[in-house]
Scaffold this motif. Structure first.
Motif, PDB file in Angstrom:
ATOM      1  N   ILE A 170       2.468  -3.774  -3.999  1.00  0.00           N
ATOM      2  CA  ILE A 170       3.592  -2.925  -4.402  1.00  0.00           C
ATOM      3  C   ILE A 170       3.098  -1.678  -5.135  1.00  0.00           C
ATOM      4  N   ILE A 171       2.098  -1.837  -5.996  1.00  0.00           N
ATOM      5  CA  ILE A 171       1.541  -0.693  -6.722  1.00  0.00           C
ATOM      6  C   ILE A 171       0.946   0.321  -5.754  1.00  0.00           C
ATOM      7  N   GLU A 172       0.234  -0.181  -4.742  1.00  0.00           N
ATOM      8  CA  GLU A 172      -0.384   0.706  -3.761  1.00  0.00           C
ATOM      9  C   GLU A 172       0.654   1.375  -2.851  1.00  0.00           C
ATOM     10  N   HIS A 173       1.767   0.655  -2.597  1.00  0.00           N
ATOM     11  CA  HIS A 173       2.788   1.158  -1.671  1.00  0.00           C
ATOM     12  C   HIS A 173       4.182   0.960  -2.283  1.00  0.00           C
ATOM     13  N   PRO A 174       4.550   1.748  -3.301  1.00  0.00           N
ATOM     14  CA  PRO A 174       5.819   1.528  -4.005  1.00  0.00           C
ATOM     15  C   PRO A 174       7.060   1.714  -3.142  1.00  0.00           C
ATOM     16  N   SER A 175       6.931   2.421  -2.019  1.00  0.00           N
ATOM     17  CA  SER A 175       8.092   2.615  -1.151  1.00  0.00           C
ATOM     18  C   SER A 175       8.281   1.471  -0.163  1.00  0.00           C
ATOM     19  N   ASP A 176       7.405   0.492  -0.199  1.00  0.00           N
ATOM     20  CA  ASP A 176       7.488  -0.640   0.733  1.00  0.00           C
ATOM     21  C   ASP A 176       8.838  -1.345   0.589  1.00  0.00           C
ATOM     22  N   GLN A 177       9.517  -1.544   1.697  1.00  0.00           N
ATOM     23  CA  GLN A 177      10.875  -2.088   1.664  1.00  0.00           C
ATOM     24  C   GLN A 177      10.934  -3.590   1.974  1.00  0.00           C
ATOM     25  N   ARG A 178       9.804  -4.279   1.998  1.00  0.00           N
ATOM     26  CA  ARG A 178       9.844  -5.701   2.302  1.00  0.00           C
ATOM     27  C   ARG A 178      10.711  -6.461   1.299  1.00  0.00           C
ATOM     28  N   ASP A 179      11.359  -7.517   1.780  1.00  0.00           N
ATOM     29  CA  ASP A 179      12.283  -8.270   0.929  1.00  0.00           C
ATOM     30  C   ASP A 179      11.587  -9.470   0.295  1.00  0.00           C
ATOM     31  N   ILE A 180      12.351 -10.245  -0.475  1.00  0.00           N
ATOM     32  CA  ILE A 180      11.805 -11.370  -1.221  1.00  0.00           C
ATOM     33  C   ILE A 180      11.108 -12.371  -0.302  1.00  0.00           C
ATOM     34  N   ASP A 181      11.729 -12.683   0.822  1.00  0.00           N
ATOM     35  CA  ASP A 181      11.138 -13.663   1.727  1.00  0.00           C
ATOM     36  C   ASP A 181       9.786 -13.185   2.246  1.00  0.00           C
ATOM     37  N   GLN A 182       9.686 -11.904   2.542  1.00  0.00           N
ATOM     38  CA  GLN A 182       8.421 -11.369   3.042  1.00  0.00           C
ATOM     39  C   GLN A 182       7.344 -11.351   1.961  1.00  0.00           C
ATOM     40  N   TRP A 183       7.745 -11.024   0.732  1.00  0.00           N
ATOM     41  CA  TRP A 183       6.772 -11.069  -0.366  1.00  0.00           C
ATOM     42  C   TRP A 183       6.332 -12.501  -0.631  1.00  0.00           C
ATOM     43  N   ALA A 184       7.248 -13.438  -0.548  1.00  0.00           N
ATOM     44  CA  ALA A 184       6.890 -14.853  -0.735  1.00  0.00           C
ATOM     45  C   ALA A 184       5.889 -15.295   0.328  1.00  0.00           C
ATOM     46  N   ASP A 185       6.075 -14.830   1.561  1.00  0.00           N
ATOM     47  CA  ASP A 185       5.129 -15.154   2.629  1.00  0.00           C
ATOM     48  C   ASP A 185       3.742 -14.605   2.313  1.00  0.00           C
ATOM     49  N   ILE A 186       3.689 -13.385   1.800  1.00  0.00           N
ATOM     50  CA  ILE A 186       2.399 -12.786   1.444  1.00  0.00           C
ATOM     51  C   ILE A 186       1.715 -13.600   0.342  1.00  0.00           C
ATOM     52  N   ALA A 187       2.526 -14.115  -0.576  1.00  0.00           N
ATOM     53  CA  ALA A 187       1.980 -14.940  -1.657  1.00  0.00           C
ATOM     54  C   ALA A 187       1.631 -16.347  -1.188  1.00  0.00           C
ATOM     55  N   GLY A 188       2.130 -16.732   0.006  1.00  0.00           N
ATOM     56  CA  GLY A 188       1.890 -18.092   0.488  1.00  0.00           C
ATOM     57  C   GLY A 188       2.687 -19.125  -0.282  1.00  0.00           C
ATOM     58  N   MET A 189       3.906 -18.741  -0.683  1.00  0.00           N
ATOM     59  CA  MET A 189       4.748 -19.618  -1.485  1.00  0.00           C
ATOM     60  C   MET A 189       6.139 -19.670  -0.868  1.00  0.00           C
ATOM     61  N   SER A 190       6.904 -20.692  -1.207  1.00  0.00           N
ATOM     62  CA  SER A 190       8.305 -20.712  -0.807  1.00  0.00           C
ATOM     63  C   SER A 190       9.061 -19.672  -1.616  1.00  0.00           C
ATOM     64  N   ARG A 191      10.193 -19.241  -1.109  1.00  0.00           N
ATOM     65  CA  ARG A 191      11.000 -18.238  -1.818  1.00  0.00           C
ATOM     66  C   ARG A 191      11.333 -18.717  -3.228  1.00  0.00           C
ATOM     67  N   ARG A 192      11.757 -19.963  -3.347  1.00  0.00           N
ATOM     68  CA  ARG A 192      12.165 -20.515  -4.647  1.00  0.00           C
ATOM     69  C   ARG A 192      10.992 -20.525  -5.628  1.00  0.00           C
ATOM     70  N   SER A 193       9.842 -21.028  -5.164  1.00  0.00           N
ATOM     71  CA  SER A 193       8.676 -21.094  -6.042  1.00  0.00           C
ATOM     72  C   SER A 193       8.201 -19.690  -6.426  1.00  0.00           C
ATOM     73  N   PHE A 194       8.241 -18.786  -5.446  1.00  0.00           N
ATOM     74  CA  PHE A 194       7.781 -17.421  -5.687  1.00  0.00           C
ATOM     75  C   PHE A 194       8.639 -16.719  -6.736  1.00  0.00           C
ATOM     76  N   THR A 195       9.948 -16.768  -6.581  1.00  0.00           N
ATOM     77  CA  THR A 195      10.828 -16.060  -7.511  1.00  0.00           C
ATOM     78  C   THR A 195      10.756 -16.650  -8.913  1.00  0.00           C
ATOM     79  N   ARG A 196      10.658 -17.967  -8.982  1.00  0.00           N
ATOM     80  CA  ARG A 196      10.556 -18.604 -10.308  1.00  0.00           C
ATOM     81  C   ARG A 196       9.248 -18.245 -10.992  1.00  0.00           C
ATOM     82  N   ALA A 197       8.151 -18.307 -10.236  1.00  0.00           N
ATOM     83  CA  ALA A 197       6.837 -18.008 -10.818  1.00  0.00           C
ATOM     84  C   ALA A 197       6.748 -16.544 -11.225  1.00  0.00           C
TER      85      ALA A 197
END
Length: 260
Positions: A170-197
């Motif tokens: 996100i810091i490198e590409h602040p205009s990136d429009q990916r959503d929560i599910d896509q960020w969770a995938d990048i983290a290798g986590m479920s949406r619920r675990s990702f948002t809580r963590a």
């Protein structure tokens, strides 16, 4: 990006005797894309770009530093410095006895007096006269730095490597429009675990954190002369009006206040 190892960086400073004076200053010129990889110092470091924009990332926080600000880095704090464009850098190495109560990095607003003092001290020989004019100027500089209020323009960094991976993207590409599910995938986590963590480690949700990064990026772009409309697009807003409204809510002033 142009990376510079800690060993290479030391070539610029190895001739400085940092123990003989309370403040030792160094001037450097760095090209766009330069990266000073993660390192720390025995002394407090004040980084001030009199022209150009830097980003500084520590284990705890991410900063964007336009020319109207400097970053105070306590001794022994690991940090990485990146140049968004050509940067004319002025670095102060400050005796650790001047550490502030808060051990974390923070932003310092650089007004006309502080800027003049930093630039003046950078011209001193490294064995300047402590009892003469130079010593008095250094004393005033330190007093001004210690009295300066902290500017709350930063984005807290998580410690979990999976979340760090997302934050750096996100810091490198602040205009990136990916959503929560896509960020969770990048983290290798479920949406619920990702948002809580993410909220547990940064104190805010992903959307708010990304908004903070976008606003910090906007500050740096505005300070380099970019128009409000182009900045709005560059940091991911659909319109200049939406960007201006968010900027006004966050900082209490219009984006034009930071245009130079």
């Amino acid at each position: 990006m142009l990376h510079k190892s800690r060993e290479d960086r030391m070539k610029s400073t190895h001739q400085l005797d940092l123990s003989r004076r309370p403040v030792v200053a160094l001037a450097d010129e760095y090209p766009s894309g330069f990266v000073d990889t993660a390192h720390s110092h025995e002394r407090i470091q004040l980084l001030y770009a009199c022209s150009g924009v830097m980003s500084v990332v520590t284990d705890k926080t991410s900063f964007v530093i336009p020319p109207q600000r400097a970053v105070w880095i306590p001794s022994q704090v690991q940090h990485e410095v990146s140049c968004r464009g050509p940067v004319s850098l002025r670095t102060l190495y400050i005796d650790p006895r001047y550490e502030r109560d808060d051990p974390d990095c923070h932003i310092v607003e650089v007004g006309q007096l502080l800027r003049a003092l930093i630039l003046e001290v950078t011209q001193f020989e490294h064995d300047y006269d402590l009892q003469g004019r130079e010593g008095q100027i250094v004393s005033l500089l330190v007093s001004e730095l210690l009295a300066s209020p902290k500017v709350p323009y930063a984005a807290p960094m998580p410690t979990d490597p999976r979340l760090v991976r997302v934050c750096r993207e996100i810091i490198e590409h602040p205009s990136d429009q990916r959503d929560i599910d896509q960020w969770a995938d990048i983290a290798g986590m479920s949406r619920r675990s990702f948002t809580r963590a993410f909220k547990r480690e940064t104190g805010m949700g992903v959307a708010l954190w990304r908004q903070q990064v976008r606003l910090l990026e906007a500050l740096s772009l505005l300070s380099t002369g970019s128009s409000v409309t182009s900045v709005a697009m560059d940091v991911g807003y659909d319109s200049a009006s939406a960007f201006c409204a968010m900027f006004q809510r966050a900082f209490g002033v219009s984006p034009s206040r930071y245009s130079f």
